[in-house]
Design a protein around this motif. Structure first.
Motif, PDB file in Angstrom:
ATOM      1  N   ILE A   1       0.811  -1.150   0.153  1.00 11.13           N
ATOM      2  CA  ILE A   1      -0.048   0.035  -0.034  1.00 11.13           C
ATOM      3  C   ILE A   1       0.754   1.213  -0.073  1.00 11.13           C
ATOM      4  N   MET A   2       1.832   1.432   0.910  1.00  6.85           N
ATOM      5  CA  MET A   2       2.615   2.557   1.204  1.00  6.85           C
ATOM      6  C   MET A   2       3.477   2.897  -0.274  1.00  6.85           C
ATOM      7  N   TYR A   3       4.043   1.841  -0.852  1.00  4.52           N
ATOM      8  CA  TYR A   3       4.891   2.028  -2.024  1.00  4.52           C
ATOM      9  C   TYR A   3       3.909   2.291  -3.320  1.00  4.52           C
ATOM     10  N   SER A   4       2.698   1.894  -3.209  1.00  4.93           N
ATOM     11  CA  SER A   4       1.852   1.858  -4.463  1.00  4.93           C
ATOM     12  C   SER A   4       1.155   3.204  -4.576  1.00  4.93           C
ATOM     13  N   ILE A   5       0.669   3.819  -3.347  1.00  6.06           N
ATOM     14  CA  ILE A   5      -0.115   5.076  -3.491  1.00  6.06           C
ATOM     15  C   ILE A   5       0.871   6.220  -3.635  1.00  6.06           C
ATOM     16  N   GLN A   6       0.029   7.399  -4.120  1.00  4.14           N
ATOM     17  CA  GLN A   6       0.965   8.722  -4.344  1.00  4.14           C
ATOM     18  C   GLN A   6       1.469   9.149  -3.017  1.00  4.14           C
ATOM     19  N   SER A   7       2.657   9.420  -2.960  1.00  2.52           N
ATOM     20  CA  SER A   7       3.530   9.455  -1.723  1.00  2.52           C
ATOM     21  C   SER A   7       2.680  10.898  -0.775  1.00  2.52           C
ATOM     22  N   GLN A   8       2.146  11.579  -1.409  1.00  2.00           N
ATOM     23  CA  GLN A   8       1.309  12.890  -0.604  1.00  2.00           C
ATOM     24  C   GLN A   8       0.259  12.135   0.078  1.00  2.00           C
ATOM     25  N   HIS A   9      -0.431  11.099  -0.153  1.00  2.00           N
ATOM     26  CA  HIS A   9      -1.622  10.480   0.531  1.00  2.00           C
ATOM     27  C   HIS A   9      -1.131   9.515   1.650  1.00  2.00           C
ATOM     28  N   SER A  10       0.251   9.370   1.796  1.00  2.00           N
ATOM     29  CA  SER A  10       0.470   8.222   2.746  1.00  2.00           C
ATOM     30  C   SER A  10       0.435   8.630   4.144  1.00  2.00           C
ATOM     31  N   HIS A  11       0.110  10.018   4.605  1.00  2.00           N
ATOM     32  CA  HIS A  11      -0.210  10.362   6.078  1.00  2.00           C
ATOM     33  C   HIS A  11      -1.769   9.892   6.096  1.00  2.00           C
ATOM     34  N   LEU A  12      -2.591   9.679   5.140  1.00  2.00           N
ATOM     35  CA  LEU A  12      -3.910   9.444   5.174  1.00  2.00           C
ATOM     36  C   LEU A  12      -3.936   7.788   5.820  1.00  2.00           C
ATOM     37  N   VAL A  13      -2.936   7.029   5.247  1.00  2.00           N
ATOM     38  CA  VAL A  13      -3.109   5.626   5.674  1.00  2.00           C
ATOM     39  C   VAL A  13      -2.491   5.402   7.054  1.00  2.00           C
ATOM     40  N   ILE A  14      -1.463   6.348   7.311  1.00  2.00           N
ATOM     41  CA  ILE A  14      -0.996   6.291   8.730  1.00  2.00           C
ATOM     42  C   ILE A  14      -2.376   6.682   9.896  1.00  2.00           C
ATOM     43  N   GLN A  15      -2.893   7.466   9.492  1.00  2.00           N
ATOM     44  CA  GLN A  15      -4.168   8.101  10.219  1.00  2.00           C
ATOM     45  C   GLN A  15      -5.015   7.145  10.258  1.00  2.00           C
ATOM     46  N   GLN A  16      -5.268   6.300   9.328  1.00  2.00           N
ATOM     47  CA  GLN A  16      -6.407   5.102   9.363  1.00  2.00           C
ATOM     48  C   GLN A  16      -5.863   4.127  10.219  1.00  2.00           C
ATOM     49  N   LEU A  17      -4.415   3.779  10.344  1.00  2.00           N
ATOM     50  CA  LEU A  17      -3.762   2.720  11.059  1.00  2.00           C
ATOM     51  C   LEU A  17      -4.147   3.279  12.431  1.00  2.00           C
ATOM     52  N   LEU A  18      -3.809   4.357  12.954  1.00  2.00           N
ATOM     53  CA  LEU A  18      -3.967   5.038  14.359  1.00  2.00           C
ATOM     54  C   LEU A  18      -5.317   4.741  14.560  1.00  2.00           C
ATOM     55  N   GLY A  19      -6.226   5.455  13.937  1.00  2.00           N
ATOM     56  CA  GLY A  19      -7.507   5.169  14.238  1.00  2.00           C
ATOM     57  C   GLY A  19      -7.874   3.764  14.492  1.00  2.00           C
ATOM     58  N   HIS A  20      -7.276   2.766  13.725  1.00  2.00           N
ATOM     59  CA  HIS A  20      -7.632   1.357  14.012  1.00  2.00           C
ATOM     60  C   HIS A  20      -7.184   0.666  15.246  1.00  2.00           C
ATOM     61  N   LEU A  21      -5.948   1.402  15.667  1.00  2.00           N
ATOM     62  CA  LEU A  21      -5.090   1.000  16.888  1.00  2.00           C
ATOM     63  C   LEU A  21      -6.167   1.467  18.040  1.00  2.00           C
ATOM     64  N   ASP A  22      -6.699   2.636  18.081  1.00  2.00           N
ATOM     65  CA  ASP A  22      -7.408   3.355  18.998  1.00  2.00           C
ATOM     66  C   ASP A  22      -8.748   2.008  19.266  1.00  2.00           C
ATOM     67  N   ALA A  23      -9.209   1.722  18.021  1.00  2.00           N
ATOM     68  CA  ALA A  23     -10.458   0.993  17.816  1.00  2.00           C
ATOM     69  C   ALA A  23     -10.207  -0.585  18.582  1.00  2.00           C
ATOM     70  N   ASN A  24      -9.008  -0.881  18.405  1.00  2.00           N
ATOM     71  CA  ASN A  24      -8.655  -2.029  18.785  1.00  2.00           C
ATOM     72  C   ASN A  24      -8.103  -1.950  20.403  1.00  2.00           C
ATOM     73  N   SER A  25      -8.229  -0.901  21.076  1.00  2.00           N
ATOM     74  CA  SER A  25      -7.735  -0.512  22.530  1.00  2.00           C
ATOM     75  C   SER A  25      -8.019  -2.085  23.518  1.00  2.00           C
ATOM     76  N   LYS A  26      -9.182  -2.426  23.213  1.00  2.00           N
ATOM     77  CA  LYS A  26      -9.390  -3.574  24.263  1.00  2.00           C
ATOM     78  C   LYS A  26      -9.144  -4.819  23.548  1.00  2.00           C
ATOM     79  N   SER A  27      -8.622  -5.017  22.491  1.00  2.00           N
ATOM     80  CA  SER A  27      -8.093  -6.296  21.789  1.00  2.00           C
ATOM     81  C   SER A  27      -7.001  -7.116  22.503  1.00  2.00           C
ATOM     82  N   SER A  28      -6.568  -8.073  22.088  1.00  2.00           N
ATOM     83  CA  SER A  28      -5.475  -8.871  22.716  1.00  2.00           C
ATOM     84  C   SER A  28      -4.379  -8.049  22.372  1.00  2.00           C
ATOM     85  N   ALA A  29      -3.213  -8.105  23.500  1.00  2.00           N
ATOM     86  CA  ALA A  29      -1.775  -7.505  23.064  1.00  2.00           C
ATOM     87  C   ALA A  29      -1.256  -7.932  21.889  1.00  2.00           C
ATOM     88  N   THR A  30      -1.423  -9.303  21.394  1.00  2.00           N
ATOM     89  CA  THR A  30      -0.809  -9.557  20.007  1.00  2.00           C
ATOM     90  C   THR A  30      -1.131  -9.047  18.931  1.00  2.00           C
TER      91      THR A  30
END
Length: 787
Positions: free
Chosen positions: A254-283
Motif C-alpha cells: 500500500i505505502m509503496y503503491s499510493i501517491q506519496s502525498q497521500h501516505s499520511h492518510l494511511v497512517i491516520q487510518q492505522l492509528l484510528g484502527h489501533l484506537d478502535a482495538n484498544s481492548k483487543s489482545s496484546a498480540t
C-alpha cells in the motif's frame, strides 16, 4: 453465418471474417445488429453445449470490437457484454476463462464516448467469486482464480477514469475487490512453492500483487480511505495481525503503491484502527503497532501530516493502557480477555520502537516539540498508584530516548530549552535507578553531536586519549551561552546523582560519559575549570564518610574522579597538570588499586575493607592543580572556590526531590519542628483548656458570618455609589489626604534608617549631639559584600 466453419476444429473462416469486418467498418450503423445476431447464436450454442462454435463466436466478437471504434460501438458493446455475462454464468471453467479473456481485451480498449447506462456490478461480484473458487482440480482452481483477478483488474481499468460509471471506489465494490485480492495474495504467498500457470509466466501471487498495486496507484485523495478500510477489516476477520509478516507485507504494498502525498492518510487510518482495538489482545495491538512502525519508515520524510502530535498522543495512550492492563491482568473488565505481562511488555517495546520510527520521519524542529510533548506526559509521583506511576515513567522516558537518539541539532539552546531540561533533570533525583539511568542516556544522546558516545562507554583510565580519535570542534557562541545558562544545573545534578546509594556500575559509566561529552562538546576555559572543581568536590564527597553512601559507592566515586581527571588533563594539554594526575594514578595502582575503575568495576568488584587511611599523595590535590593550571592562564580565583551544588531549579519536580534528598526526614520530625517555631504553639497556649463547642456556638458562628458578608456588600455598594455621584473636588481632597498619610509613614521609615547606630557604651558621649549617620540607601559597600 459464413464465418462459422462446418467443423469447429477448423476455427474461424478468416476470409469471411475479413469481409464482415470491412462491412462493419463501412456501415457502422449495422454493427449493433451484427452484435445482436452473434449474441443470439452464441446463446444457442451455449445451451446446446456446442463449445467449439461458442469459442468461434467469441473470437469474432473480439475481432469486431478491436477493429471498430466508431461512435455507435456502444450498442454493440451491450451485445458483447451480454455474451461475456452468459459465459461467466456457465458452470464450465473453460467458458468462464474464455469470457474473462474477452472482457480483459475489451477493458484495454479506450472508448471514444462515455456510456451512461452500462453497469459493471455483475462483473465485480462474479470476478470476486471466481477469485475464491474452490474447484476440485488444483490447477483448474488456480486458473479460475487468476481469471477472476484479471477480470477485477479489467473492471478497475474500465471504470476508474470514466466519471459516468458507478464509482468503483464505493464501499460496496471495494469490500468485494480488496478482500478477493488479499485472499489470493495470502494463499499463494503462504504456499510452500510458487505456482505458475502454463499459459503465462506469471504466478498468481505476482499477478495479484500487480493488480493490487494498480488499484492503489489509481486511488485519488478521497478514495484512499475506502481502499484501505477493507484491508483492515480483512486482517481483523482472519486474525492476520498476529502473524505480523503478512500484515506488514500488505501495508508495504500500500505505502509503496499510493501517491506519496497521500501516505499520511494511511497512517491516520492505522492509528484510528489501533484506537478502535484498544481492548483487543496484546498480540493484535502489537501487530498493528508493528505495521505502523514499518509504514512510518516508508513514509516520505515529514509527511505525517498536520496532526503530528496526534500520532504521538495515540501511541502514548496505548502505552498507558498497556501498563494498566499489565497491572490488572485483563484488557476488558467486562470480558474474560486476559493478558500476560510478557505480551504487554512485547507491545510496549513495539510502541516505543514505533515512536522512534515516527520521530525519524520528522524535521528537526518538530522533534523538539515531540520531546516536550512526551515530557509533559510523564506523571508526577503521587497522582498514579506508585507501581503504575513508575512503569509509565519508565515507558515514557524510553520513548523520549528513542526520539532523542534520532535528534540532531547544532544548537544546544534549542535541543535543551529550560522548559524541557528542568523536568528532565528533576528525574535524575528519583529513587528509581532505572529512571535515573534513562535520563542520563537522554542527556548523553542530546549532547553528543559528533558521535563520540561509544568511545566513552567503558569507564577506565586511558594513558593516551589520541587512540579514541575524538571529533572535537571549537565551541560556538550558542554553546557558550547554553553552558552559562544551564551549566550549573548540569553540574549540580551530576553531583547529586553521585549521592544516590542504589547506583550501580552502569550509572557511573553513564556519568563518566556525560562528563566526558561536556568536556568534548561544550567546554570553554570557564567550563573546564568548573568541571575540575566538580571532580574535586566529588572526591571530597567520597572522603566525607557520609552514612548515605556505601563503601562500594564511595570507591566508585573515587574511580569516576580518577578516570575523568585523567581524561580532562589530556584534553587541556597542560603538561604539569597531566603529570600530577598521572603520578596520583600510578601511586594508586601500587598502593590503593581499589580506588581505580579497573578494580571497582571488575566482576565481582574488588573493594577494600575500609577507606580510613586514604589520604595524602593518593588523592588529587586542589592546591597543586590550582598552581599548575594558574601558571597556564586559567582563573585561579575560580579554581580556589570550592564547588557547592546551588539550588537553581524552580520546577515542582525539583522541589519534591530536594525534600527527598534532604535526607527524607520523617513527617513527625517536621511537624514537631514547625510546632517549636510557631508562636501560636507556645507552651502557655498549648496548656490552655479547649473551648467547648456546642450546636449553639456553631449556629451563632454561621449567622454572624452571614451578617458580616451582608455588611461588607453594603459597604462596597456605598463606596461605588460615592465615586459615581460625588463631585470631583471632594474625591480629589479625599485621595490627597490618603497620599499625605502615605508620605508621613515613609518619612517615619526613612527617619529610622538614618538614626545613628547604637554606641557600644549604650549611650552617646556626654553632652555631644549625636552625628547623623549616612542613610543606608546612600552607603557605599565594598565589592566583596555585594552578592
Amino acid at each position: 453465418d459464413n464465418i462459422f466453419p462446418e467443423d469447429p476444429e477448423d476455427g474461424l473462416v478468416k476470409a469471411n471474417m475479413e469481409k464482415l469486418t470491412f462491412y462493419a467498418l463501412s456501415a457502422p450503423e449495422k454493427l449493433d445488429r451484427i452484435g445482436a445476431y452473434l449474441s443470439e447464436r452464441l446463446s444457442r450454442d451455449v445451451a446446446r453445449n456446442r463449445y467449439g462454435y461458442v469459442c468461434i463466436a467469441m473470437e469474432a466478437l473480439d475481432q469486431l470490437l478491436m477493429a471498430c471504434h466508431c461512435q455507435s460501438i456502444n450498442l454493440f458493446v451491450e451485445s458483447f457484454l451480454t455474451m461475456v455475462r452468459k459465459l461467466l454464468e456457465a458452470d464450465k471453467p473453460n467458458l468462464q476463462i474464455l469470457g474473462t479473456n474477452s472482457f480483459v481485451k475489451f477493458a484495454n480498449i479506450e472508448e471514444d464516448t462515455a456510456s451512461y447506462h452500462r453497469s459493471y456490478d455483475f462483473f465485480v461480484s462474479r470476478f470476486s467469486e471466481m477469485c475464491h473458487s474452490s474447484y476440485e482440480d488444483p490447477d483448474v482452481r488456480t486458473r479460475i482464480r487468476m481469471a477472476g483477478i484479471r477480470g477485477l483488474q479489467g473492471v478497475v481499468r474500465k471504470t476508474v477514469n470514466d466519471e459516468l460509471q458507478a464509482n468503483i471506489w464505493d464501499p460496496q465494490h471495494m469490500d468485494q475487490i480488496v478482500p478477493s485480492l488479499l485472499f489470493n495474495l495470502q494463499v499463494h504467498v503462504e504456499s510452500a512453492r510458487p505456482i505458475y500457470v502454463a499459459s503465462t509466466s506469471e504466478s498468481p501471487a505476482e499477478l495479484t500483487e500487480r493488480c493490487f498495486r494498480e488499484l492503489l496507484g489509481r486511488a485519488a485523495y478521497g478514495n484512499i480511505k475506502n481502499a484501505v478500510k477493507p484491508v483492515l477489516m480483512h486482517l481483523d476477520n482472519h486474525s492476520l495481525w498476529e502473524g505480523k509478516s503478512f500484515a506488514v507485507r500488505c501495508f508495504r504494498i500500500i505505502m509503496y503503491s499510493i501517491q506519496s502525498q497521500h501516505s499520511h492518510l494511511v497512517i491516520q487510518q492505522l492509528l484510528g484502527h489501533l484506537d478502535a482495538n484498544s481492548k483487543s489482545s496484546a498480540t493484535v495491538r502489537s501487530g498493528i503497532v508493528e505495521v505502523l512502525s514499518d509504514s512510518a519508515v516508508i513514509e516520505a520524510s515529514g509527511s505525517v501530516g498536520p496532526t503530528v502530535l496526534e500520532v504521538f498522543n495515540t501511541l502514548l495512550k496505548q502505552l498507558r493502557l498497556s501498563v494498566d492492563y499489565e497491572l490488572t491482568g485483563s484488557c476488558d473488565p467486562y470480558d474474560s480477555n486476559k493478558t500476560t505481562t510478557d505480551q504487554e511488555k512485547q507491545l510496549q517495546e513495539a510502541v516505543i520502537k514505533t515512536i522512534g520510527s515516527f520521530a525519524n520521519t520528522l524535521p528537526i524542529y518538530q522533534r523538539s516539540e515531540v520531546m516536550l510533548f512526551i515530557m509533559g506526559k510523564i506523571p508526577i509521583p503521587g497522582i498514579y498508584p506508585a507501581l503504575g506511576s513508575r512503569m509509565i515513567q519508565v515507558m515514557l522516558l524510553k520513548s523520549l530516548l528513542q526520539v532523542a537518539e534520532c535528534y540532531e541539532s547544532s544548537n544546544m539552546l534549542t535541543a535543551l530549552p529550560s522548559s524541557f531540561l528542568e523536568p528532565l533533570l528533576s528525574c535524575t533525583l528519583m529513587e528509581d535507578p532505572d529512571i535515573r539511568l534513562l535520563v542520563l542516556s537522554i542527556l548523553i544522546s542530546l549532547i553528543d553531536r559528533h558521535q563520540n558516545t561509544h568511545k566513552f562507554t567503558l569507564l577506565s583510565i586511558l594513558s593516551d586519549i589520541s587512540v579514541l580519535k575524538l571529533k572535537v570542534e571549537k565551541c560556538s557562541r550558542q554553546d557558550n551561552l547554553f553552558m552559562k545558562k544551564h551549566g550549573h544545573r548540569l553540574y549540580r545534578h551530576i553531583f547529586l546523582a553521585c549521592l544516590e546509594e542504589n547506583s550501580g556500575r552502569s550509572h557511573y559509566e553513564a556519568l563518566f560519559t556525560l562528563l566526558a561529552l561536556l568536556s568534548v562538546e561544550l567546554a570553554n576555559e570557564e567550563v573546564v575549570v568548573d568541571l575540575i572543581r566538580l571532580a574535586l568536590a566529588l572526591q571530597d564527597l567520597a572522603l566525607a564518610n557520609d552514612e548515605r553512601l556505601s563503601l562500594y559507592n564511595r570507591c566508585a566515586v573515587h574511580a569516576l574522579c580518577a578516570a575523568y581527571l585523567s581524561l580532562i588533563s589530556q584534553l587541556t594539554t597542560v603538561p604539569a597538570f597531566c603529570q600530577h594526575i598521572h603520578e596520583v594514578i600510578e601511586l594508586r595502582q601500587k598502593e590503593v588499586p581499589n580506588l581505580l575503575p579497573e578494580d571497582v568495576f571488575s566482576d565481582p568488584p574488588r573493594i577494600p575493607a575500609s577507606l580510613e587511611g586514604v589520604e595524602g599523595a593518593v588523592l588529587f590535590q586542589q592546591c597543586k592543580i590550582t598552581e599548575v593550571l594558574g601558571g597556564s592562564g586559567y582563573n585561579i580565583e575560580r579554581l580556589n572556590t570550592p564547588f557547592t551544588p546551588q539550588i537553581t531549579g524552580t520546577h515542582t519536580h525539583t522541589h519534591a526531590h530536594e525534600d527527598r534528598l534532604s535526607r527524607r526526614k520523617s513527617i513527625v520530625d517536621t511537624i514537631s519542628m514547625q510546632i517549636d517555631m510557631d508562636p501560636r504553639y507556645s507552651p502557655d497556649t498549648l496548656q490552655s483548656p479547649a473551648e467547648e463547642i456546642t450546636f449553639e456556638t456553631l449556629k451563632n458562628a454561621m449567622v454572624d458570618n452571614a451578617n458580616d458578608e451582608e455588611q461588607e456588600k453594603e459597604k462596597r455598594r456605598l463606596l461605588v455609589e460615592r465615586f459615581q455621584t460625588a463631585p470631583f473636588e471632594d474625591l480629589a481632597a479625599h485621595c490627597g489626604a490618603k497620599s499625605s498619610l502615605l508620605q508621613s509613614k515613609l518619612d517615619q521609615i526613612f527617619e529610622l534608617t538614618i538614626r545613628p547606630p547604637p554606641s557600644p557604651s549604650g549611650s552617646a558621649s556626654q553632652g555631644q549631639t549625636p552625628s547623623r549617620s549616612v542613610p543606608v540607601y546612600e552607603m557605599k559597600f565594598p565589592d566583596l559584600c555585594v552578592y
